[in-house]
Enzyme design. Sequence first.
Site, short mmCIF file in Angstrom:
data_model
loop_
_atom_site.label_atom_id
_atom_site.label_comp_id
_atom_site.label_asym_id
_atom_site.label_seq_id
_atom_site.Cartn_x
_atom_site.Cartn_y
_atom_site.Cartn_z
N LYS A 167 -23.97 55.79 61.31
CA LYS A 167 -23.08 54.64 61.47
C LYS A 167 -21.72 55.10 62.02
CE LYS A 167 -20.86 50.75 60.83
NZ LYS A 167 -21.07 49.45 61.42
N LYS A 235 -10.50 51.74 58.67
CA LYS A 235 -11.16 52.49 57.60
C LYS A 235 -12.29 53.35 58.19
CE LYS A 235 -14.48 50.42 55.84
NZ LYS A 235 -15.92 50.28 56.02
#
Length: 288
Positions: A167, A235
Amino acid sequence: MEIAWIGTGIMGAPMALRLLRVGHRVRVFNRTPEKARALANDGAIVAADAAAAVAGAEVVFIMVSDTPDVEAVVTKAEPALKAGQLVIDMSTISPRAERALAARLKRLGVDYLDAPVSGGDVGAKEGTLTIMAGGEENAFERARPLFEHLGRRATYMGASGAGQMTKLANQIAVALALEAASEAIRFAQAGGLEPSRVLEAIGAGAAGSWQLANLGPKIIAGDYRPGFFIKLIRKDLRLVADAARESKVALPGLAMMASMFNSAAALGHDLDGTQAVAAVLDRLADVK
Ligand code: NAP
């Protein structure tokens, strides 16, 4: 199946809804309870806390924000977890933290997968997400029938943490594709072209991308409403930078994009969608 779903935000709510619609019994919990209650009309059972949600569930899904949130959810749920249950974290968090959580739950006889997704809020609603999973392969096979309702493709990537690493690689490509789309659109506009015709002309060719197709029209319209918050991609890029530091890999494009998204946040766009990075280009070019 008895399912628990923790985290019913932009992504989690439509994903849980898809499982409800195919007939699973789904118990939901969210920190802000209204967001979980919104699913009650669709048949979800609203749990008072994470432990109540997971008690007796065959499979537990987590779809919250960041690493400390997943750790907090697991800590609250842990007393109610029993051997044989499967916990699947679909949030994007630290690969290192996932490995630690998987080892911790293994001691209880609970299987754990990290299975983050790509494909945005649109993919969550339509069940067309890309799912990349890490953990034990038999746990992945157990989850596969559920993944089929959530995504178009679910790929087993290897041991615990491998889903998150995949990811993070995805996020590097996404961030840079978004910058490419934003710069192409603003360049076209500054050159006097009709930007939506430019999208039509180049979108089907070598410049085509998910970012150009889905976020390009929003950039043109100045529609910065969130599908994926700037604060969340900031993030993600922090997680990439941490992993890159560990493996000593140079990512100059990623460093630039971290700055671009930091600037977007400084301009007040942290709770807007990632396409608001175009506002940074406007500022750099002094566009009014
Ligand atoms: P979001 O709308 O902010 O949803 C996160 C949800 O988790 C919120 O409802 C939040 O509750 C809840 N939550 C956070 N901490 C919690 C805790 N400790 N206990 C219980 N609930 C908690 O964000 P999202 O866009 O759905 O993203 C969720 C995850 O998917 C993130 O890791 C993100 O990076 C990833 N992701 C997002 C996208 C996208 O396009 N949006 C795409 C792929 C992956 P509150 O309402 O109280 O804040």
